[in-house]
Write an enzyme that holds these catalytic residues in place. Structure first.
Site, PDB file in Angstrom:
ATOM      1  CG  ASP A   1      27.860   5.037  50.555  1.00  0.00           C
ATOM      2  OD1 ASP A   1      28.017   3.892  51.002  1.00  0.00           O
ATOM      3  OD2 ASP A   1      26.866   5.745  50.789  1.00  0.00           O
TER       4      ASP A   1
ATOM      5  N   GLY B   1      33.884   3.194  48.430  1.00  0.00           N
ATOM      6  CA  GLY B   1      34.375   1.895  47.978  1.00  0.00           C
ATOM      7  C   GLY B   1      35.471   1.277  48.822  1.00  0.00           C
TER       8      GLY B   1
ATOM      9  CE  LYS C   1      33.094  -1.708  57.964  1.00  0.00           C
ATOM     10  NZ  LYS C   1      33.322  -0.634  56.986  1.00  0.00           N
TER      11      LYS C   1
ATOM     12  CD  GLU D   1      35.914  -1.830  54.795  1.00  0.00           C
ATOM     13  OE1 GLU D   1      34.997  -1.113  54.352  1.00  0.00           O
ATOM     14  OE2 GLU D   1      35.953  -3.064  54.626  1.00  0.00           O
ATOM     15  N   GLY D   2      38.333   0.659  58.170  1.00  0.00           N
ATOM     16  CA  GLY D   2      37.596   1.526  59.074  1.00  0.00           C
ATOM     17  C   GLY D   2      36.151   1.675  58.634  1.00  0.00           C
ATOM     18  CB  ALA D   3      33.087   2.532  60.099  1.00  0.00           C
TER      19      ALA D   3
ATOM     20  CG  ASN E   1      36.630   2.725  43.857  1.00  0.00           C
ATOM     21  OD1 ASN E   1      36.877   2.049  42.854  1.00  0.00           O
ATOM     22  ND2 ASN E   1      35.870   2.266  44.832  1.00  0.00           N
TER      23      ASN E   1
END
Length: 248
Positions: free
Chosen positions: A11, A13, A36, A134-136, A194
């Site tokens: 979380d 961003g 993703k 994009e990773g997780a 961010n």
């Protein structure tokens, strides 16, 4: 050109940054795609498949197959790419799991296993002039018992874009990630701070300190209004992406 986008935490961003970068590249005429590879917290019927995890027992508080996943998790991250201009029919992910948790755990709940080779093959099959991966969660988030997103980043040999939430604790989070990347000879393309607030003393202090420590551009992003298609936030990446477009 490939970029791997990871975060200092969950979380922070990452999807916002990935979609903003995608929009920035597309606006400059680049053939860009965002991927993703692993998406958790997403199921079309919002039901959690029957748990088959060997680490659970009858007393576990993990939802069963009759439970619904949290409603806020039903909107997958990769749909943000569509808002930024990516073709809605493009398959941006290769693994999706219903329960919003670490990929290895979400997969185990469904009796499945994520394979790094499968992710790498998926990326290879969808390469473009600019490919944003994009990773997780963070760089050390596990895919299975033996592999993590660090293995993906190393195999890709792609520069990393690290996303941090600019708040108290950001310095420690950022430096820990920087050390992991250094130890594994992974190039850092940019640090994104961010949720930046120019009127917040901690935000400004974090930015000033990290600028002395990071051997890469540091980009600050604020909370944007009227940014449904990411056109406003994309502006903050124009200078950064220009040097990569010159290499096309």
């Amino acid at each position: 050109m490939k970029f791997f986008i990871t975060g200092s935490d969950t979380d922070v961003g990452k999807s916002f940054v990935t979609a903003s970068l995608l929009r920035a590249f597309l606006e400059q005429g680049a053939k860009a795609v965002a991927l993703k590879p692993v998406q958790t917290g997403y199921a079309e019927n919002s039901r959690i498949p029957k748990a088959k995890s060997r680490i659970l027992d009858e007393k576990s508080r993990i939802p069963n197959e009759n439970s619904r996943i949290p409603s806020q998790s039903l909107e997958p991250d990769f749909k943000e790419y569509i808002k930024a201009g990516q073709n809605a029919d493009f398959k941006a992910t290769c693994y999706t799991f219903a329960y919003p948790a670490s990929p290895h755990f979400s997969a185990e709940l469904e009796g499945k296993k994520i394979k790094a080779r499968g992710i790498l093959d998926f990326i290879e099959q969808n390469l473009a002039q600019i490919t944003l991966i994009e990773g997780a969660g963070g760089i050390l988030v596990p895919l299975n018992e033996n592999q993590s997103f660090l293995d993906i980043a190393k195999e890709l040999n792609a520069p990393v874009i690290l996303v941090c939430k600019n708040c108290l604790g950001a310095i420690n989070h950022a430096l820990l990630n920087l050390e992991i990347l250094r130890q594994n000879s992974i190039k850092l393309a940019a640090l994104i701070l961010n949720f930046h607030d120019e009127n917040d003393a901690i935000c400004l202090s974090n930015q000033q300190f990290l600028q002395k420590k990071f051997p890469c551009p540091i980009i600050t992003l604020k909370n944007y209004k009227n940014n449904e298609n990411y056109s406003n936030s994309a502006k903050d990446f124009r200078a950064f992406i220009s040097k990569f477009l010159d290499k096309k």
